[in-house]
Write an enzyme that holds these catalytic residues in place. Structure first.
Site, short mmCIF file in Angstrom:
data_model
loop_
_atom_site.label_atom_id
_atom_site.label_comp_id
_atom_site.label_asym_id
_atom_site.label_seq_id
_atom_site.Cartn_x
_atom_site.Cartn_y
_atom_site.Cartn_z
N HIS B 82 46.98 77.57 95.35
CA HIS B 82 45.82 76.67 95.32
C HIS B 82 46.25 75.29 94.82
O HIS B 82 46.99 75.17 93.86
CB HIS B 82 44.75 77.26 94.38
CG HIS B 82 43.41 76.67 94.58
ND1 HIS B 82 43.08 75.40 94.18
CD2 HIS B 82 42.28 77.17 95.15
CE1 HIS B 82 41.82 75.15 94.48
NE2 HIS B 82 41.31 76.21 95.08
N GLY B 163 42.25 58.40 79.22
CA GLY B 163 43.56 58.95 78.88
C GLY B 163 44.70 58.10 79.39
O GLY B 163 44.48 57.03 79.97
N ALA B 171 50.25 69.42 80.17
CA ALA B 171 48.86 69.73 80.55
C ALA B 171 48.43 69.15 81.88
O ALA B 171 47.38 69.54 82.43
CB ALA B 171 47.91 69.24 79.45
N GLY B 172 49.20 68.20 82.43
CA GLY B 172 48.82 67.60 83.71
C GLY B 172 47.60 66.71 83.59
O GLY B 172 47.37 66.10 82.54
#
Lengths: 298, 298
Positions: B82, B163, B171-172
């Site tokens: 996915h 961010g 964490a991507g």
């Protein structure tokens, strides 16, 4: 959603708020109930109370309130315009969520039995709970009112379902029964011809051969210069709103008149409307538990 | 009913149940939330979680779960079929009861800001929350996936909303956004001619000039020897079910074909169906608070 029953007990006191508060506290006290509303009417000398709750909680609260009313209200001194026969005059039980009318009938019998045995008050089961067809209609049960109930109960036709055959002089008699929620549904016609509204009302109402659970009248809405078929739908499951609406539309078309709108007055159970969507969208195999909100409160 | 928001966070772990349970415990721990479901997919290496709650509780739970996922999942080692870009890949916020989509947009911004500032994770607002139209579609935001996000964010078009501008390697990146509940709605046609279903699908879907919030395809239902217009209704308020249903009926009639039924697959918000009843019964001035069940849970 959890199982929810609505209860609308009527008490024969419409003036003394302190007294009524004591009765209603008996409902508030039972965990699992929620008081939605109560209204006192001076001329009727009557208080109509609406609360909901789980079946167990409603059963307990209805009995406790009836017990308190029997302590505080003296029917031998009661006067009021509204027909009445007891301190707690009537206890209707209405299935709302995940409860069948059969379950409410069982509840009414248990409540009636306790009122009869523990409080010594004569109880008549009415509406869906009635033990014979001539006892379904509340007006028939209450006919003669408090003043004539003792005499009336001597007739085998009117022997109470629970409790003594002679009237409790202070508390009178009480009717307990299951009924479906009532939906006040009006359909507006694009004409000022009252005769057409009356003809259509007659064709759809049970009394004249129409739908069993539909009571209808034609009325004028003068400020809009139109007429209306005003209805009480007393069982939206056996006589669905859409079926009556479609029939009114067909009958109106016969007179060259259009249905220009409708109204729901007051509250309506979710399923009375969802059933209409199901019908018009021709949904196959729809299940109530597909409704997202039902998952939230289950 | 109380204000209810649904949240469907997707986490990039589909095998390690103990790890996922630790993330989901962060949701369970917050009072005012209710976990409805979660499902892990091994091939996708992904977990889709569904919970509901008050806006405040959902906000808290979504942030806490995202924080825990950032601790436990290492995206630099993640493999799966996915498309994904972060440990918490996406946090959709869905208005269910007495909450507007605008309120969910505000929630998404507050959650996004906290994730950006407190966790040092790049956040993209998407769908109804998107800061530009090219960022509405989740697939567009996620294009290039985790492996290419650091490079992608150098482009001003893809600067994160909150961010850091450089990717958090462990964490991507995370997408947060408000969207309407999706209704899977299929309409069955009384023919086995797939071409007709495809023509009708094309006429009603937004992509080809039809209804904006309707995605549609024609499919064969072989066991019944019929065809179907299968749809995702992505905003039942702006594109109501009845409007699409009526249009399909008209288009079908043009080919001499009848609509023989419809299906709702999975869950449907109560109002998506009540709005249909309101339309077909032509109810004037209907208010949501007339629904009895809303009084019960308010």
């Amino acid at each position: 959603m959890a199982k929810i029953v609505q209860c609308v007990p009527n008490f024969s006191e419409g003036v003394d708020k302190i007294l009524i508060e004591k009765i209603i506290d008996e409902i508030r006290k039972v965990e699992g109930t929620k008081l939605l509303d109560y209204s006192m009417d001076k001329d009727h000398n009557r208080c109509v109370t609406t609360f909901i709750g789980t079946p167990e909680a409603v059963e307990e609260a209805a009995f406790n309130a009836c017990k308190k009313a029997a302590e505080l209200i003296d029917m031998s001194k009661h006067k009021g315009e509204h027909p009445r026969m007891g301190a707690t005059d009537v206890i209707p039980l209405i299935p709302i969520t995940d409860v069948t009318v059969e379950e409410c009938i069982e509840m009414s019998k248990r409540i009636g039995k306790r009122i009869g045995e523990e409080l010594g008050i004569s109880v008549f089961l009415y509406e869906k709970s009635a033990s014979a067809s001539h006892r379904e209609n509340l007006a028939s049960v209450r006919k003669g009112q408090y003043e004539n109930m003792n005499e009336k109960m001597k007739d085998n036709e009117w022997k109470p379902d629970y409790g003594p055959d002679t009237l409790n002089v202070k508390a009178g008699a009480t009717a307990v029964g299951a009924r479906m929620p009532l939906v006040a549904f009006n359909v507006n016609l694009g004409t000022d011809n009252l005769e057409i509204a009356n003809k259509i009302a007659k064709s759809v109402r049970g009394r004249n051969g129409g739908f069993t659970a539909c009571k209808a009248l034609g009325v004028e809405i003068k400020e809009r210069n139109i007429v209306q078929v005003t209805m009480n739908m007393v069982d939206y499951i056996s006589t669905p709103l859409y079926r009556v609406f479609d029939m009114i539309e067909r009958e109106a078309n016969r007179y060259g008149v259009n249905v220009i709108g409708s109204e729901i007055i007051g509250l309506v159970p979710m399923m009375a409307l969802i059933n209409c969507a199901d019908y018009y969208l021709k949904i196959e195999n729809f299940r109530e538990d597909q409704i997202l909100e039902k998952r939230i409160y289950e």
